[in-house]
Write an enzyme that holds these catalytic residues in place. Structure first.
Site, PDB file in Angstrom:
ATOM      1  N   SER A 393       0.797  -1.200   0.000  1.00  9.80           N
ATOM      2  CA  SER A 393       0.000   0.000   0.000  1.00  9.80           C
ATOM      3  C   SER A 393       0.844   1.271   0.000  1.00  9.80           C
ATOM      4  CB  SER A 393      -0.954  -0.046   1.177  1.00  9.80           C
ATOM      5  OG  SER A 393      -2.229   0.377   0.786  1.00  9.80           O
ATOM      6  N   LYS A 418      -0.749  -4.224  -3.261  1.00  3.36           N
ATOM      7  CA  LYS A 418      -2.035  -3.603  -2.924  1.00  3.36           C
ATOM      8  C   LYS A 418      -2.034  -2.176  -3.444  1.00  3.36           C
ATOM      9  CE  LYS A 418      -5.327  -2.371   0.593  1.00  3.36           C
ATOM     10  NZ  LYS A 418      -5.440  -0.972   0.130  1.00  3.36           N
TER      11      LYS A 418
END
Length: 479
Positions: A393, A418
């Site tokens: 992320s 992600k």
């Protein structure tokens, strides 16, 4: 009260062999608030101001009172909704906002479920399962309206099932206890969300577009819609929301004085606010000696991107530079993310002005942006970024930004992959929902989600190889 928050997912140090904890993957979160006649979406988007704001937006809907996040599911009597009278109307016929004298409406179980439905309807980005359509989602609302929900527990179960039907592993329900933990992403440490709002002169002003009811700022007298004019006597007009959030931070239980103007035409007031910063430092660092002690390397481990990440990373980098660091290692192993804007601001510390950090895509135009560096780098020395399969992320934003701009080599394992952005929205009973609202791509326009980032080296390279690799990368980029 509600809040929306932008988060990404989240590691220690010993150059190559760090024990890897196995944390639970955190959502990349944006906290934001949207008010309309029916529902107010709150986002703890603490750091995404302007392009992507992860500021703590805790606004109340006009017709409902909001409560602070609570660790229990028992509803306390709601406090009156904070109203904002924006119009500077003159004359005796000017009427105060209707909300000021309204009694808060009763919070129903059906209302909580419909509130969660509305958030998904307005913001959800179906990037993988392709199960969501406006028609199918509308049918779910019709089911809600024809169902009698007897208990709050059953309302929460219905929200869980409703979100599970989307087929998105990151969109989920948060109990009041789970939601209250999001306070560590409050960038200001006093429970407010700051946003840059255009003024009448073509500039911007900083407004409180959300606050935690009964939080430090609210208790001191700050209200939604207030304009922030100064912090500890320093005029903040013209400064960004991120800069001012940093000025508001300080040690827990110390005080900060802020000057605010209530509403658009209200009085100016100086208020002393006691800080309650929940976040703990995610940064640890040390100086390593290589080449028989002739060369110093600054090692920095960043465990997550919370409210203190950028500030504490800057401190670490400056101290390591003062200690003679010629190279830097940024350890993002097992860093599952946190605040998107923290990742963006940290990437800026290494990049040249004008270099691209990331591009974001979402249904809301707020999340359709190309984000570039607007400052000079704090560090220009060669950098190694340590990554593994739990680097995710916001960590992948930083790693790809430094890699694609030829500022760092990546060492370790392919990252998690992600590339989605979640917002955390607070519901009126102190629970919350995490909803996927966007995705991001790297400066080379690679889609990270589901793919991850392949490192340049599996094993730790010699620094001469790092310098050569970065030099060739820059030549290729320029040629």
């Amino acid at each position: 009260m509600r809040m929306t928050l932008l988060l990404h997912h989240n590691t220690p140090f010993s150059l190559l062999t760090l024990p890897s904890p196995s944390p639970t993957l955190k959502p990349t979160t944006v906290v934001r608030t949207i008010n309309n006649n029916n529902w107010a979406k709150k986002a703890l988007v603490h750091l995404l101001t302007g392009a992507l704001s992860l500021n703590l937006l805790l606004s109340s809907p006009s017709s409902l009172a909001l409560e602070s996040p609570s660790a229990t599911e028992t509803l306390t009597p709601p406090a009156p909704a904070v109203s904002l009278y924006d119009d500077c109307r003159q004359g005796d016929d000017a009427e105060p906002p209707e909300e000021a004298d309204k009694e808060p409406q009763t919070l129903t179980n059906e209302g909580i479920v419909e509130e969660a439905w509305q958030i998904v309807n307005d913001s959800f980005l179906d990037s993988a399962s392709h199960r969501w359509t406006p028609e199918n989602w509308l049918r779910k609302r019709e089911d809600i309206l024809t169902t009698s929900i007897q208990t709050r527990s059953k309302a929460h179960d219905m929200i869980r099932r409703m979100l599970a039907s989307l087929g998105d592993p990151y969109t989920r329900f948060l109990s009041p206890a789970e939601f209250s933990k999001m306070a560590r992403y409050d960038m200001t440490g006093i429970g407010i969300n700051l946003r840059e709002v255009p003024d009448n002169n073509g500039g911007v002003k900083l407004k409180v577009l959300g606050l935690i009811l009964d939080g430090p700022a609210h208790t001191a007298g700050v209200r939604q819609g207030d304009e922030v004019l100064a912090v500890n006597g320093v005029d903040v007009r013209g400064k960004s929301a991120f800069e001012v959030s940093s000025l508001l931070q300080g040690p827990n239980e110390t005080s900060v004085t802020i000057e605010v103007k209530h509403g658009n035409c209200g009085p100016i007031q100086s208020l002393e606010v006691q800080r309650q910063l929940v976040a703990r430092t995610p940064v640890s660092y040390r100086l390593e000696q290589i080449d028989n002690g002739t060369t110093s390397v600054g090692y920095i481990r960043l465990k997550e991107f919370n409210a203190l990440a950028r500030k504490d990373l800057v401190t670490a980098m400056k101290r390591l530079q003062e200690m003679g660091a010629s190279y830097f290692i940024l350890d993002l192993r097992d860093n599952l993310g946190g605040l998107v804007q923290a990742g963006i601001e940290i990437a800026k510390l290494f990049l040249n002005e004008g270099e691209m950090i990331t591009s974001t895509v979402g249904r809301d135009p707020q999340y359709q942006n190309t984000i570039v560096t607007d400052t000079a780098p704090l560090v220009t020395a060669p950098v190694i970024v340590l990554v593994n399969n739990k680097t995710a992320s916001a960590s992948e934003i930083v790693a790809s930004a430094l890699h694609d701009n030829c500022r760092a080599v990546l060492v370790g394992e392919r990252t998690f992959g992600k590339g989605l952005i979640q917002s955390v929205f607070e519901l009126h009973d102190g629970s919350g929902v995490v909803v996927t609202i966007g995705k991001y791509v790297t400066p080379k326009f690679m889609d990270i989600n589901g793919n991850g980032i392949e490192p340049d080296y599996r094993n730790f390279p010699a620094w001469n190889d790092v310098i050569k690799h970065l030099s060739q990368c820059n030549m290729h980029r320029q040629g």
